[in-house]
Design a protein around this motif. Structure first.
Motif, PDB file in Angstrom:
ATOM      1  N   GLU A  11      28.161 -36.216  -7.153  1.00  0.00           N
ATOM      2  CA  GLU A  11      28.295 -37.897  -6.166  1.00  0.00           C
ATOM      3  C   GLU A  11      27.585 -38.210  -7.516  1.00  0.00           C
ATOM      4  OE1 GLU A  11      25.412 -40.302  -3.872  1.00  0.00           O
ATOM      5  OE2 GLU A  11      26.017 -38.749  -3.137  1.00  0.00           O
TER       6      GLU A  11
ATOM      7  N   TRP B 233      27.212 -42.458   1.066  1.00  0.00           N
ATOM      8  CA  TRP B 233      26.972 -43.184   0.027  1.00  0.00           C
ATOM      9  C   TRP B 233      25.586 -43.883   0.429  1.00  0.00           C
ATOM     10  CZ3 TRP B 233      30.455 -44.298  -4.093  1.00  0.00           C
ATOM     11  CH2 TRP B 233      30.905 -44.100  -4.724  1.00  0.00           C
TER      12      TRP B 233
ATOM     13  N   ASP C 171      33.911 -36.974  -3.706  1.00  0.00           N
ATOM     14  CA  ASP C 171      32.932 -37.374  -3.235  1.00  0.00           C
ATOM     15  C   ASP C 171      32.959 -35.870  -2.751  1.00  0.00           C
ATOM     16  OD1 ASP C 171      30.567 -37.955  -2.543  1.00  0.00           O
ATOM     17  OD2 ASP C 171      30.917 -38.671  -1.587  1.00  0.00           O
TER      18      ASP C 171
END
Length: 117
Positions: free
Chosen positions: A51, A95, A46
């Motif tokens: 992503e 996230w 990531d």
């Protein structure tokens, strides 16, 4: 490739709770923990890889297709909690930064429902 991931981390399912000392149960556990390690390695990408690609491979493919099946077939108790905690520990905090209270990533809906139970 994606197909090799499926072949290498196939987690056989059973409809009954097995003796934890059985070969089948030990195999499932080894595969589960190998898949958790793979998940932790996938999410390390990531920020380097898009992503969306990391979330697709790590969450949609690995978590939802393999890990969650094993978690759902693990009796509720300490083993289940440990598995869930290890999966959660793999997920990057960033996230979740832009999520509104009470919401989660679309790929985590089924996992979140299990956690709420």
């Amino acid at each position: 490739t994606e197909n090799n991931l499926y072949l290498n981390f196939f987690l056989p399912m059973t409809s009954t709770v097995e003796d934890k000392s059985s070969l089948h149960s030990k195999f499932q556990e080894r595969r589960f923990w190998s898949a958790v390690k793979l998940l932790s390695n996938v999410v390390l990408w990531d920020g380097i890889v898009q992503e969306e690609k990391v979330r697709d491979l790590g969450l949609s493919k690995l978590l939802n297709r393999y890990l969650l099946l094993n978690i759902l077939n693990t009796p509720l108790g300490q083993d289940n909690i440990e598995k869930c905690n290890k999966v959660v520990a793999c997920l990057p905090q960033r996230w979740f930064q832009d999520l509104k209270g009470g919401s989660t990533l679309p790929e985590l809906r089924n996992f979140s429902q299990h956690l709420l139970q």
